[in-house]
Design an enzyme around this catalytic site. Sequence first.
Site, PDB file in Angstrom:
ATOM      1  CG  MET B  11      52.950 -11.209   0.418  1.00 55.47           C
ATOM      2  SD  MET B  11      51.272 -11.323   0.208  1.00 55.47           S
ATOM      3  CE  MET B  11      51.021 -12.473   1.084  1.00 55.47           C
ATOM      4  N   GLY B  12      56.643 -10.609   3.357  1.00 58.97           N
ATOM      5  CA  GLY B  12      57.118 -10.241   4.938  1.00 58.97           C
ATOM      6  C   GLY B  12      55.939  -9.438   5.302  1.00 58.97           C
ATOM      7  CB  THR B  13      52.783  -9.967   6.049  1.00 57.36           C
ATOM      8  OG1 THR B  13      52.723  -9.929   4.785  1.00 57.36           O
ATOM      9  CG2 THR B  13      51.473  -9.697   6.489  1.00 57.36           C
ATOM     10  CB  THR B  14      52.047  -6.416  10.428  1.00 56.61           C
ATOM     11  OG1 THR B  14      53.472  -6.149  10.189  1.00 56.61           O
ATOM     12  CG2 THR B  14      51.574  -6.551  11.550  1.00 56.61           C
TER      13      THR B  14
END
Lengths: 258, 212
Positions: B11-14
């Site tokens: 979940m490359g995420t912000t």
Amino acid sequence: MTSIGTGYDLSVSTYSPDGRVFQVEYAQKAVDNSGTAIGLRVKDGVVLAVEKIKHSRLLVPHSNRRIMTAGKHIGIASAGWMSDTRHLVKRVREESRSYTDVYKTKVPAHIIAERLAMYVQAYTLYSSVRPFGVSTLLACTDAKGPQLFMIEPSGYYVGYRGCAVGKGKQVAKTEIEKLDLDNMTVREAVKEAARIIYSAHDDTKDKLFELELSWVCKESNDLHVHVPQDVYDDAVQYAERSLDDDDDDNEMDDDEDL
Amino acid sequence: MPQLKPGEISMGTTIMAVQFDGGVVLGADSRTSSGTYVSNRVSDKLTKVHDRIYCCRSGSAADTQAVADVVKYHLALYTAQHGEEPTVKVAASLFQQICYDNKDNLMAGIIVAGWDKVDGASVYEIPLGGSIHKLPFTLAGSGSTFIYGYCDKLFRPDMTKDECIEFVKNSVSLAISRDGSSGGVIRVAAITEDGVERQVVHGNNLPQQFLG
């Protein structure tokens, strides 16, 4: 008075036909034969007091404490087998530590009381072990305030405002019921606790005894500690004076009869 | 250093959480990727673990879901045993214990935020190694690196709930426009004593910014 459960009392995993587990009842007898211990929960703390019967004048004073601390804010006084008590206190210390490790906060009173009670109860299930011959008075403060629990050898536990175990428990209970616990402070309770232990102590049976007093309250920063020496001395003086007053009253009555 | 296993969903995420007087606001994007393929463009990274305690998940989707499920179970048990609601501190401590004890096998960066009646509003960050940090606001995930300057400049501890919500929406939207691993919609959750309010901001409603 002693009931014998002939045949049904050989193992703790056996019920009697009338639904009793005799081994647990016998464990209770071990408690009833020990020195008195009382606990008083008052409005700003809990006081524990124990009649520590000394078997010999050679014992070092203040050694072999019968009141122990677990987890800093928990005090444990008990009646019964001291060796079993030490084992239970070790368990309470471990449970308290494990709770703090997981939840990062001091264990609340009703949680630690329940954990100890479940542990004691587990030893009433299997014939390969014997029940603990101890009734434990557990004093603890948490967010809800000061609390006092008693855990019996069966694992049954209940919260009390005042309770007594051991040899002099009948006398002690009668005295405790006369007190107005909800409106007392710990300073007053300490003196009353000392007086009750002295009055429950039977001089004819065991001459030597040492009074142990401890408290957990605001004054001790919510830590369970033995009371400071000056408070202890005050309490002992108060107790001895009350005993003398009782004796004086008895003498007066004798004179009037003449 | 834990790595994603081949084929594992990231979940490359912000994600971020902001504390205000009386509550917290959590925000997240909604992109879940497996390499360059976006396996879920509307995922919900704001997960409820208790009535007033949520967590934001970043790292491995599987790992964070598993850990959040365990914590959710323990918090439900806590209420039954203690007769009172767990605090955010308890929830964060449980996350921390799992993340630290299993650090070699997990890739989970978690933010725990919520409201309880003992400590009020709290935000805790638990990064990869399993340490725990209590902060007034915090960012995590791959997209967070692009907005640290923006957030540090604009955050004020005395913001109202609506100002916090605007702050979160603006920050996440800026991160989405620069981070390839973040995208989709912006999910916002505002937690106060009165409950949880959830909002979704779709692509066409993103805050205005210079797009070249």
